[in-house]
Design a protein around this motif. Structure first.
Motif, mmCIF file in Angstrom:
data_model
loop_
_atom_site.group_PDB
_atom_site.id
_atom_site.type_symbol
_atom_site.label_atom_id
_atom_site.label_comp_id
_atom_site.label_asym_id
_atom_site.label_seq_id
_atom_site.Cartn_x
_atom_site.Cartn_y
_atom_site.Cartn_z
ATOM 1 N N LEU A 156 -18.984 7.125 -8.939
ATOM 2 C CA LEU A 156 -18.105 7.547 -10.032
ATOM 3 C C LEU A 156 -16.999 8.464 -9.520
ATOM 4 N N ASN A 157 -17.322 9.237 -8.511
ATOM 5 C CA ASN A 157 -16.349 10.142 -7.910
ATOM 6 C C ASN A 157 -15.205 9.387 -7.230
ATOM 7 N N LEU A 158 -15.466 8.138 -6.808
ATOM 8 C CA LEU A 158 -14.468 7.345 -6.101
ATOM 9 C C LEU A 158 -13.561 6.554 -7.039
ATOM 10 N N ILE A 159 -14.032 6.291 -8.235
ATOM 11 C CA ILE A 159 -13.304 5.408 -9.151
ATOM 12 C C ILE A 159 -11.879 5.868 -9.443
ATOM 13 N N PRO A 160 -11.624 7.146 -9.753
ATOM 14 C CA PRO A 160 -10.237 7.544 -10.076
ATOM 15 C C PRO A 160 -9.250 7.240 -8.962
ATOM 16 N N GLY A 161 -9.630 7.507 -7.709
ATOM 17 C CA GLY A 161 -8.737 7.248 -6.592
ATOM 18 C C GLY A 161 -8.433 5.775 -6.418
ATOM 19 N N VAL A 162 -9.459 4.931 -6.545
ATOM 20 C CA VAL A 162 -9.271 3.488 -6.397
ATOM 21 C C VAL A 162 -8.392 2.947 -7.521
ATOM 22 N N MET A 163 -8.666 3.374 -8.750
ATOM 23 C CA MET A 163 -7.888 2.891 -9.886
ATOM 24 C C MET A 163 -6.426 3.308 -9.778
ATOM 25 N N LEU A 164 -6.184 4.560 -9.366
ATOM 26 C CA LEU A 164 -4.811 5.032 -9.222
ATOM 27 C C LEU A 164 -4.093 4.266 -8.117
ATOM 28 N N ALA A 165 -4.773 4.062 -6.983
ATOM 29 C CA ALA A 165 -4.161 3.350 -5.862
ATOM 30 C C ALA A 165 -3.804 1.925 -6.255
ATOM 31 N N MET A 166 -4.722 1.216 -6.908
ATOM 32 C CA MET A 166 -4.468 -0.166 -7.290
ATOM 33 C C MET A 166 -3.369 -0.262 -8.341
ATOM 34 N N GLY A 167 -3.347 0.700 -9.269
ATOM 35 C CA GLY A 167 -2.297 0.693 -10.280
ATOM 36 C C GLY A 167 -0.920 0.919 -9.670
ATOM 37 N N LEU A 168 -0.832 1.878 -8.752
ATOM 38 C CA LEU A 168 0.441 2.148 -8.089
ATOM 39 C C LEU A 168 0.907 0.963 -7.251
ATOM 40 N N ILE A 169 -0.044 0.331 -6.553
ATOM 41 C CA ILE A 169 0.304 -0.815 -5.717
ATOM 42 C C ILE A 169 0.801 -1.977 -6.564
ATOM 43 N N GLU A 170 0.186 -2.192 -7.721
ATOM 44 C CA GLU A 170 0.633 -3.274 -8.601
ATOM 45 C C GLU A 170 2.064 -3.033 -9.076
#
Length: 224
Positions: free
Chosen positions: A84-98
């Motif tokens: 759960l601690n990793l989810i915010p970073g992954v979601m932000l990275a994928m959103g920015l990349i998109e």
């Protein structure tokens, strides 16, 4: 898989890369490379352009030094909270990349970085964003690499080579300047020199894995 990669590469070559795409790529490099990480007083506002700054951090509960994950956890429960601690970073990275990909950052990376990455690692230029993202976020870099593979942009051999590059010194910029910064006063060399060494060794490791895949495991990756 190979047909998908060929068709996607051919379609990308026909698309014109405009100035906006290069601007998006430059913004991506600034965002994920850690250029504005740990800025001095008077320039801290530039941290708003840094990925690690944008992720932020969890607060602590009451007067405890621990966040919601606590301390001393074990087994599946501890692993679940860590994920759960990793989810915010992954979601932000994928959103920015998109968003950046929509404005042509991947196409610009393909044009500019292929001449560099192809001979060194044997991977196409748009993998450069995954490599740059890995400098600050191991999870974001891994998620972007997985997305490139799922979309048929890279082969299995490319995937293994990129994973080898990312594995060595993953998240090196943010980890180095946050954890090692306490020892900067004792350094006998410029503080940027170890980062350069890490980057060089990452490329050396990726090139070594590429050589191994093309020799010892060549048959295993003939159709991959």
């Amino acid at each position: 898989m190979a047909d998908n990669i060929v068709s996607s590469s051919a379609s990308e070559k026909t698309e014109k890369v405009g100035i906006g795409a290069y601007v998006a790529l430059i913004f991506a490099v600034i965002l994920f490379s850690g250029v504005f990480y740990k800025m001095p007083e008077g320039q801290k506002w530039l941290g708003a352009l840094d990925f690690t700054t944008l992720i932020g951090s969890f607060g602590t509960i009451a007067d405890s030094k621990n966040n919601f994950t606590g301390s001393g956890g074990i087994s599946a429960r501890a692993g679940f909270l860590f994920s759960l601690n990793l989810i915010p970073g992954v979601m932000l990275a994928m959103g920015l990349i998109e968003v950046l990909a929509h404005y042509g950052a991947l196409r610009a990376a393909q044009v500019l970085l292929t001449p560099l990455l192809k001979p060194l690692l044997g991977v196409p230029g748009y993998c450069g964003l995954a490599l740059i993202t890995d400098l600050q976020s191991t999870d974001g870099g891994a998620a972007l690499t997985r997305a490139l593979y799922d979309e048929g942009r890279i082969t299995t051999k490319n995937l293994v080579t990129i994973a080898a590059w990312q594995y060595a010194g993953a998240g090196c910029v943010s980890n180095y300047y946050s954890t090692v910064s306490a020892l900067f006063a004792f350094f006998l060399c410029p503080v940027w020199l170890p980062v350069i060494v890490i980057l060089v060794l990452k490329f050396a490791g990726g090139a070594l894995i590429r050589f191994v895949l093309n020799t010892l495991y060549k048959k295993d990756f003939e159709n991959a």
